[in-house]
Design a protein around this motif. Structure first.
Motif, PDB file in Angstrom:
ATOM      1  N   GLN A  70       9.008   0.065  -4.698  1.00 24.88           N
ATOM      2  CA  GLN A  70       8.871   1.207  -5.611  1.00 24.88           C
ATOM      3  C   GLN A  70       7.467   1.126  -6.187  1.00 24.88           C
ATOM      4  N   CYS A  71       6.640   2.129  -5.910  1.00 23.67           N
ATOM      5  CA  CYS A  71       5.279   2.178  -6.421  1.00 23.67           C
ATOM      6  C   CYS A  71       5.276   2.597  -7.887  1.00 23.67           C
ATOM      7  N   ARG A  72       4.220   2.242  -8.554  1.00 21.97           N
ATOM      8  CA  ARG A  72       4.024   2.644  -9.949  1.00 21.97           C
ATOM      9  C   ARG A  72       4.091   4.169 -10.101  1.00 21.97           C
ATOM     10  N   CYS A  73       3.683   4.926  -9.056  1.00 26.45           N
ATOM     11  CA  CYS A  73       3.699   6.393  -9.105  1.00 26.45           C
ATOM     12  C   CYS A  73       5.094   6.975  -8.919  1.00 26.45           C
ATOM     13  N   GLY A  74       6.059   6.120  -8.568  1.00 23.80           N
ATOM     14  CA  GLY A  74       7.429   6.589  -8.369  1.00 23.80           C
ATOM     15  C   GLY A  74       7.841   6.711  -6.910  1.00 23.80           C
ATOM     16  N   THR A  75       6.912   6.572  -5.997  1.00 23.77           N
ATOM     17  CA  THR A  75       7.211   6.669  -4.572  1.00 23.77           C
ATOM     18  C   THR A  75       7.931   5.410  -4.093  1.00 23.77           C
ATOM     19  N   ALA A  76       9.028   5.605  -3.393  1.00 25.24           N
ATOM     20  CA  ALA A  76       9.772   4.503  -2.781  1.00 25.24           C
ATOM     21  C   ALA A  76       9.465   4.522  -1.284  1.00 25.24           C
ATOM     22  N   TYR A  77       9.199   3.348  -0.726  1.00 23.86           N
ATOM     23  CA  TYR A  77       8.865   3.265   0.685  1.00 23.86           C
ATOM     24  C   TYR A  77       9.355   1.948   1.271  1.00 23.86           C
ATOM     25  N   SER A  78       9.305   1.859   2.601  1.00 18.29           N
ATOM     26  CA  SER A  78       9.847   0.682   3.278  1.00 18.29           C
ATOM     27  C   SER A  78       8.892   0.166   4.339  1.00 18.29           C
TER      28      SER A  78
ATOM     29  N   ARG B  61       0.863  -1.180   0.000  1.00 22.92           N
ATOM     30  CA  ARG B  61       0.000   0.000   0.000  1.00 22.92           C
ATOM     31  C   ARG B  61       0.896   1.225   0.000  1.00 22.92           C
ATOM     32  N   CYS B  62       0.862   1.950  -1.080  1.00 21.65           N
ATOM     33  CA  CYS B  62       1.680   3.156  -1.218  1.00 21.65           C
ATOM     34  C   CYS B  62       1.222   4.202  -0.204  1.00 21.65           C
ATOM     35  N   PRO B  63       2.137   4.786   0.550  1.00 18.16           N
ATOM     36  CA  PRO B  63       1.747   5.794   1.530  1.00 18.16           C
ATOM     37  C   PRO B  63       1.206   7.078   0.888  1.00 18.16           C
ATOM     38  N   GLU B  64       1.459   7.267  -0.398  1.00 17.17           N
ATOM     39  CA  GLU B  64       0.949   8.454  -1.093  1.00 17.17           C
ATOM     40  C   GLU B  64      -0.535   8.319  -1.420  1.00 17.17           C
ATOM     41  N   ALA B  65      -1.029   7.101  -1.591  1.00 21.88           N
ATOM     42  CA  ALA B  65      -2.441   6.857  -1.915  1.00 21.88           C
ATOM     43  C   ALA B  65      -2.813   5.448  -1.453  1.00 21.88           C
ATOM     44  N   PRO B  66      -2.901   5.231  -0.136  1.00 22.15           N
ATOM     45  CA  PRO B  66      -3.074   3.882   0.397  1.00 22.15           C
ATOM     46  C   PRO B  66      -4.364   3.175  -0.009  1.00 22.15           C
ATOM     47  N   ASP B  67      -5.366   3.910  -0.457  1.00 21.68           N
ATOM     48  CA  ASP B  67      -6.633   3.280  -0.815  1.00 21.68           C
ATOM     49  C   ASP B  67      -6.840   3.154  -2.314  1.00 21.68           C
ATOM     50  N   SER B  68      -5.787   3.367  -3.087  1.00 20.05           N
ATOM     51  CA  SER B  68      -5.900   3.331  -4.542  1.00 20.05           C
ATOM     52  C   SER B  68      -5.373   2.025  -5.117  1.00 20.05           C
ATOM     53  N   ASP B  69      -6.132   1.425  -6.009  1.00 15.68           N
ATOM     54  CA  ASP B  69      -5.687   0.217  -6.697  1.00 15.68           C
ATOM     55  C   ASP B  69      -4.627   0.518  -7.750  1.00 15.68           C
ATOM     56  N   GLU B  70      -4.453   1.784  -8.079  1.00 15.13           N
ATOM     57  CA  GLU B  70      -3.453   2.181  -9.074  1.00 15.13           C
ATOM     58  C   GLU B  70      -2.052   2.270  -8.485  1.00 15.13           C
ATOM     59  N   HIS B  71      -1.964   2.354  -7.171  1.00 15.46           N
ATOM     60  CA  HIS B  71      -0.676   2.515  -6.496  1.00 15.46           C
ATOM     61  C   HIS B  71      -0.199   1.168  -5.986  1.00 15.46           C
ATOM     62  N   VAL B  72       0.425   0.403  -6.880  1.00 14.76           N
ATOM     63  CA  VAL B  72       0.924  -0.934  -6.556  1.00 14.76           C
ATOM     64  C   VAL B  72       2.423  -0.984  -6.809  1.00 14.76           C
ATOM     65  N   PRO B  73       3.140  -1.845  -6.076  1.00 13.00           N
ATOM     66  CA  PRO B  73       4.586  -1.928  -6.261  1.00 13.00           C
ATOM     67  C   PRO B  73       4.978  -2.444  -7.649  1.00 13.00           C
TER      68      PRO B  73
END
Length: 142
Positions: free
Chosen positions: A126-134, A85-97
């Motif tokens: 690395q999310c599809r949107c470019g956000t990297a998280y851990s 779950r991308c922290p930039e958009a945790p409820d979006s199906d578009e934000h996947v690693p």
């Protein structure tokens, strides 16, 4: 008999790394022979040095450099390493690693915190949107 993936997730392969590469990010079918086909991509478990080289070849960036950049933002990575779950958009199906890099650190009571509770999996996405998280968790909490 356990698979390399099961052994890694159980903390039994501390010298190895795991790589998840989504099928939308890498479409090279040759990768499947090095890993396990999973929903949405391929998961590869290999020794650390080969894994870091494979990560660089697949993503164009160094594994440890990527991990260091992803450390500054916490997110949620699935305990099977194939989603998050991308922290930039945790409820979006578009934000996947697009990809996940993970390693296990053995229990270390001297460090304290979660390290005293058992082996720790460190995962970087690395999310599809470019956000990297851990994310990180104790193996026993899976």
């Amino acid at each position: 008999m356990s698979s390399p993936r099961e052994e890694f997730l159980a903390g039994d392969r501390p010298d190895d790394v795991a790589l998840f590469l989504s099928e939308s990010y890498v479409s090279d079918d040759r990768l499947a022979r090095f890993g396990t086909d999973v929903d949405g991509g391929v998961l590869i478990v290999v020794d650390g040095e080969r894994g870091r080289s494979a990560f660089h070849a697949a993503t164009g960036t160094g594994a440890m450099e990527f991990a260091q950049s992803a450390m500054s933002l916490e997110g949620e990575i699935a305990d099977d390493l194939t989603g998050g779950r991308c922290p930039e958009a945790p409820d979006s199906d578009e934000h996947v690693p697009q990809f996940v890099f993970a390693f296990t650190e053995e229990q270390n009571e001297d460090v304290g915190g979660i390290y005293a509770n058992g082996d720790v999996i460190h995962a970087y996405a690395q999310c599809r949107c470019g956000t990297a998280y851990s994310d990180r968790w104790n193996v026993s909490q899976q």
